[in-house]
Design an enzyme around this catalytic site. Sequence first.
Site, PDB file in Angstrom:
ATOM      1  N   CYS A   2       0.840  -1.197   0.000  1.00  0.00           N
ATOM      2  CA  CYS A   2       0.000   0.000   0.000  1.00  0.00           C
ATOM      3  C   CYS A   2       0.877   1.249   0.000  1.00  0.00           C
ATOM      4  O   CYS A   2       2.013   1.227   0.415  1.00  0.00           O
ATOM      5  CB  CYS A   2      -0.868   0.018   1.254  1.00  0.00           C
ATOM      6  SG  CYS A   2      -1.855  -1.456   1.459  1.00  0.00           S
ATOM      7  N   ARG A  27       4.896   0.116  -6.481  1.00  0.00           N
ATOM      8  CA  ARG A  27       4.867  -0.722  -5.275  1.00  0.00           C
ATOM      9  C   ARG A  27       3.871  -1.866  -5.408  1.00  0.00           C
ATOM     10  O   ARG A  27       3.847  -2.776  -4.596  1.00  0.00           O
ATOM     11  CB  ARG A  27       4.516   0.129  -4.049  1.00  0.00           C
ATOM     12  CG  ARG A  27       5.511   1.225  -3.743  1.00  0.00           C
ATOM     13  CD  ARG A  27       4.909   2.273  -2.821  1.00  0.00           C
ATOM     14  NE  ARG A  27       4.507   1.697  -1.569  1.00  0.00           N
ATOM     15  CZ  ARG A  27       5.252   1.758  -0.464  1.00  0.00           C
ATOM     16  NH1 ARG A  27       6.423   2.360  -0.512  1.00  0.00           N
ATOM     17  NH2 ARG A  27       4.863   1.216   0.666  1.00  0.00           N
ATOM     18  N   TRP A  76      -3.035  -2.648  -1.464  1.00  0.00           N
ATOM     19  CA  TRP A  76      -2.654  -4.007  -1.865  1.00  0.00           C
ATOM     20  C   TRP A  76      -3.398  -4.904  -0.882  1.00  0.00           C
ATOM     21  O   TRP A  76      -3.075  -4.929   0.309  1.00  0.00           O
ATOM     22  CB  TRP A  76      -1.150  -4.178  -1.748  1.00  0.00           C
ATOM     23  CG  TRP A  76      -0.596  -5.414  -2.366  1.00  0.00           C
ATOM     24  CD1 TRP A  76      -0.566  -5.744  -3.690  1.00  0.00           C
ATOM     25  CD2 TRP A  76       0.032  -6.508  -1.700  1.00  0.00           C
ATOM     26  NE1 TRP A  76       0.049  -6.955  -3.880  1.00  0.00           N
ATOM     27  CE2 TRP A  76       0.419  -7.453  -2.676  1.00  0.00           C
ATOM     28  CE3 TRP A  76       0.328  -6.789  -0.384  1.00  0.00           C
ATOM     29  CZ2 TRP A  76       1.073  -8.656  -2.363  1.00  0.00           C
ATOM     30  CZ3 TRP A  76       0.977  -7.977  -0.058  1.00  0.00           C
ATOM     31  CH2 TRP A  76       1.337  -8.897  -1.045  1.00  0.00           C
ATOM     32  N   ASN A 102      -1.798   1.762   6.140  1.00  0.00           N
ATOM     33  CA  ASN A 102      -0.908   0.677   5.695  1.00  0.00           C
ATOM     34  C   ASN A 102      -0.644  -0.195   6.908  1.00  0.00           C
ATOM     35  O   ASN A 102      -0.473   0.314   8.019  1.00  0.00           O
ATOM     36  CB  ASN A 102       0.436   1.230   5.197  1.00  0.00           C
ATOM     37  CG  ASN A 102       0.333   1.852   3.820  1.00  0.00           C
ATOM     38  OD1 ASN A 102      -0.737   1.841   3.215  1.00  0.00           O
ATOM     39  ND2 ASN A 102       1.431   2.398   3.326  1.00  0.00           N
ATOM     40  N   GLY A 103      -0.593  -1.517   6.690  1.00  0.00           N
ATOM     41  CA  GLY A 103      -0.280  -2.421   7.801  1.00  0.00           C
ATOM     42  C   GLY A 103      -1.426  -3.388   8.038  1.00  0.00           C
ATOM     43  O   GLY A 103      -2.380  -3.465   7.266  1.00  0.00           O
ATOM     44  N   GLU A 486      19.518 -16.089  -8.749  1.00  0.00           N
ATOM     45  CA  GLU A 486      19.014 -14.745  -9.047  1.00  0.00           C
ATOM     46  C   GLU A 486      18.500 -14.672 -10.479  1.00  0.00           C
ATOM     47  O   GLU A 486      17.447 -14.096 -10.760  1.00  0.00           O
ATOM     48  CB  GLU A 486      20.109 -13.709  -8.802  1.00  0.00           C
ATOM     49  CG  GLU A 486      19.789 -12.318  -9.295  1.00  0.00           C
ATOM     50  CD  GLU A 486      18.525 -11.703  -8.693  1.00  0.00           C
ATOM     51  OE1 GLU A 486      17.966 -12.277  -7.734  1.00  0.00           O
ATOM     52  OE2 GLU A 486      18.070 -10.665  -9.195  1.00  0.00           O
ATOM     53  N   LYS A 490      14.697 -13.571 -11.568  1.00  0.00           N
ATOM     54  CA  LYS A 490      14.424 -12.462 -12.501  1.00  0.00           C
ATOM     55  C   LYS A 490      13.500 -12.931 -13.621  1.00  0.00           C
ATOM     56  O   LYS A 490      12.525 -12.293 -13.962  1.00  0.00           O
ATOM     57  CB  LYS A 490      15.731 -11.934 -13.109  1.00  0.00           C
ATOM     58  CG  LYS A 490      16.540 -11.022 -12.237  1.00  0.00           C
ATOM     59  CD  LYS A 490      15.941  -9.673 -11.960  1.00  0.00           C
ATOM     60  CE  LYS A 490      15.159  -9.499 -10.706  1.00  0.00           C
ATOM     61  NZ  LYS A 490      15.637  -9.897  -9.431  1.00  0.00           N
ATOM     62  N   GLU A 493       9.848 -13.894 -12.288  1.00  0.00           N
ATOM     63  CA  GLU A 493       9.002 -12.869 -11.667  1.00  0.00           C
ATOM     64  C   GLU A 493       8.539 -11.817 -12.668  1.00  0.00           C
ATOM     65  O   GLU A 493       7.547 -11.145 -12.412  1.00  0.00           O
ATOM     66  CB  GLU A 493       9.688 -12.217 -10.474  1.00  0.00           C
ATOM     67  CG  GLU A 493      10.851 -11.320 -10.780  1.00  0.00           C
ATOM     68  CD  GLU A 493      11.345 -10.599  -9.524  1.00  0.00           C
ATOM     69  OE1 GLU A 493      10.563 -10.331  -8.608  1.00  0.00           O
ATOM     70  OE2 GLU A 493      12.555 -10.333  -9.468  1.00  0.00           O
ATOM     71  N   HIS A 509      21.097 -34.964  -9.888  1.00  0.00           N
ATOM     72  CA  HIS A 509      20.409 -35.587  -8.741  1.00  0.00           C
ATOM     73  C   HIS A 509      18.903 -35.407  -8.834  1.00  0.00           C
ATOM     74  O   HIS A 509      18.227 -35.227  -7.823  1.00  0.00           O
ATOM     75  CB  HIS A 509      20.951 -34.993  -7.439  1.00  0.00           C
ATOM     76  CG  HIS A 509      22.409 -35.263  -7.236  1.00  0.00           C
ATOM     77  ND1 HIS A 509      22.899 -36.496  -6.882  1.00  0.00           N
ATOM     78  CD2 HIS A 509      23.492 -34.460  -7.415  1.00  0.00           C
ATOM     79  CE1 HIS A 509      24.220 -36.445  -6.820  1.00  0.00           C
ATOM     80  NE2 HIS A 509      24.611 -35.217  -7.124  1.00  0.00           N
ATOM     81  N   LYS A 608       6.724  -4.230  -4.421  1.00  0.00           N
ATOM     82  CA  LYS A 608       8.128  -3.841  -4.337  1.00  0.00           C
ATOM     83  C   LYS A 608       8.675  -4.060  -2.928  1.00  0.00           C
ATOM     84  O   LYS A 608       9.819  -4.414  -2.755  1.00  0.00           O
ATOM     85  CB  LYS A 608       8.313  -2.364  -4.721  1.00  0.00           C
ATOM     86  CG  LYS A 608       9.757  -1.892  -4.697  1.00  0.00           C
ATOM     87  CD  LYS A 608      10.623  -2.671  -5.657  1.00  0.00           C
ATOM     88  CE  LYS A 608      12.078  -2.251  -5.605  1.00  0.00           C
ATOM     89  NZ  LYS A 608      12.943  -3.169  -6.406  1.00  0.00           N
TER      90      LYS A 608
HETATM   91  C1  AGP Z   1      13.365  -9.238  -6.243  1.00  0.00           C
HETATM   92  O1  AGP Z   1      13.381  -8.955  -7.627  1.00  0.00           O
HETATM   93  C2  AGP Z   1      11.980  -9.205  -5.655  1.00  0.00           C
HETATM   94  N1  AGP Z   1      11.339  -7.974  -5.900  1.00  0.00           N
HETATM   95  C3  AGP Z   1      11.963  -9.638  -4.202  1.00  0.00           C
HETATM   96  O2  AGP Z   1      12.481 -10.949  -4.145  1.00  0.00           O
HETATM   97  C4  AGP Z   1      12.781  -8.754  -3.219  1.00  0.00           C
HETATM   98  O3  AGP Z   1      14.161  -8.926  -3.455  1.00  0.00           O
HETATM   99  C5  AGP Z   1      12.471  -9.229  -1.791  1.00  0.00           C
HETATM  100  O4  AGP Z   1      11.097  -9.010  -1.543  1.00  0.00           O
HETATM  101  C6  AGP Z   1      13.309  -8.523  -0.727  1.00  0.00           C
HETATM  102  O5  AGP Z   1      13.054  -7.137  -0.768  1.00  0.00           O
HETATM  103  P1  AGP Z   1      14.031  -6.160   0.070  1.00  0.00           P
HETATM  104  O6  AGP Z   1      15.395  -6.287  -0.535  1.00  0.00           O
HETATM  105  O7  AGP Z   1      13.437  -4.806  -0.090  1.00  0.00           O
HETATM  106  O8  AGP Z   1      14.022  -6.633   1.492  1.00  0.00           O
END
Ligand code: AGP
Length: 613
Positions: A2, A27, A76, A102-103, A486, A490, A493, A509, A608
């Site tokens: 949010c 976000r 959100w 928010n929260g 990683e 990428k 996602e 394995h 985000k």
């Molecule tokens: C990464 O591309 C994602 N957006 C997600 O995995 C992100 O890295 C994770 O939520 C951690 O976020 P932060 O680094 O703000 O703690």
Amino acid sequence: MCGIIGFTGRAAALPVLLSGLRRMEYRGYDSAGVAVVSAGGIQCRRAVGKVSALDAALAADPVDASATCGIGHTRWATHGAPAVRNAHPHLSPDGRVAVVHNGIIDNYAALREGIKSRGGVFRSETDSEALAHLIREKLDDAGSLIEATCRALQNVEGTYGIAVVCTDAPDEIVVARKGSPVVIGTADGASFVASDAAALAGRTQSVTFLDDGDAALLKPGSFEIRSISAGAAVVRPATPLDFAPGAVEKGGFEHFMLKEIFEQPEALENCLRGRLLSEDGTAKLSGLHLDAREIASLSGIVVTACGTSYYAGLHGAYAFEQFAGIPARIEQAAEFRYRNPIVAPDTALVSLSQSGETADTLAAVREAKRKGALVLSICNVVGSTIAREAGRGIYLHAGPEIGVASTKAFLCQVAALGMMALLFGRTRRLSCEDGRAIVSALEALPDLVRAVLSQNDKIAAIAEKYAGARDAFFIGRGYQYPAALEGALKLKEISYLHAEGYHAAELKHGPIALLDENVPVVALVPQGPGHDKTLGNIQECRARNAPVVAIATEGDSAVEAFTADVVRVPPCPEFTAAVPVVVAEQLFAYHVARLRGEPIDQPRNLAKSVTVE
Ligand code: AGP
């Protein structure tokens, strides 16, 4: 997550609110709303979908364009489906109070029952609406909006960042925080509130981050902070808002993610600036507030994070062991916080978080503090909760990362952890000469990245061959193993193509059963200790007809026996080779997602910053 925005001043509030909501679109959200206050009362408009849907609702049913005070929100969903009735702001039944939140309110069910027993009628399924009822209930006895808000919050358990307006005081905004970020600022006779400093870029020169337990009364051009519980005045430091003009705009790129991929050389230069001491072969990280004796006495390091930050943390754990000879492990933050981990008093917990607000990582920080660990943070957002609760740490200085998929933050996290491992190593057995070699390797990072960026078109052409795949593997060894994890994240996602990162040796394995001509394998095989063994793994993949995309060092002709799809990275030490490799993976993922027509900057279901469990 949010987003909250608020304005009170002499100019029209609505344009500032809508602009702030757009700045926070990255976000991730599913509905939006605004409320403006004027002599005629509070006018509220909400819509499901993007801010553009809210624009349409406002065009169909305008609010008072002259109103100079208001609040806005992007939601959100956590309690209650995405629907207009559940969107924020929420109004009290008589329309005198409006709240954005928010929260998560943990005791909202009990609060709802109590409010209903006192005649209250709910119009949403949200936990947040209870706040509007509670504040309204307190208003008449409290004598002011901020006192009513603080009294109401005494009954609330859980997390909140809120902004409240009221018809009794049409130029006031009351804000408060516990566990969800709130930042305030003033400029030109106006005051602003947001849940994300990026929303205030260009509006004010500096911002003040509230701490948990703080409330503040905003009037045009001024604010006062107080304790929610005790009412005592509180002073919080101002932090320069150093977003360059346009830093939260796309700068001519099609997506924020591509802009941020291409910003990585500068982001790395900013991250490294002033921190590498070539002559002494070490790093200067004054934010750690640790002297050499304290560092030398550490017996272990636990790095904790989530998602992409977790993968950077794994890379860093390798570097701590390689350079400092300190036992180091990476732990997923959600696991760390719940499994009652063993944390010796001379253990350092390094929390890694781009946003500095990830709930699981924050909880891990709090658990480590309860166990007496030395807690350090590496964050990108200045003044973020994890940075402030850790109390010691360094900032990435990568600039605002708007794309949900983390890119420049990852590279800067790897560089920051490398500098920390260098510093720790030089208080132990790492020689000055070896330290200088690491300094040189880190200083070379921006140019390594530029070399890969120059291959953007070639990588796009390779991506075109695989954009239709349904599954993919990324494999690597050593420092290339976190790079493989990683790269897979990428791709999945932002393109929604199922991808798995695997240690190259692990394929046989089990996962190798999945390989056939329809399952491409991205093999990370730069020159280094794992090179030859990974070549063998590539052969295993080809023997099952799996197509291979290799990311290999310039001049390494060995991989050409197995694939024509080779992205070249410049020669560099093993410890830094993951950086150019990951840039190639980022571009590969970006182009696959672009070719598949996906939204890229705001992937479905993602946020985000994950500030809820
Ligand atoms: C990464 O591309 C994602 N957006 C997600 O995995 C992100 O890295 C994770 O939520 C951690 O976020 P932060 O680094 O703000 O703690």
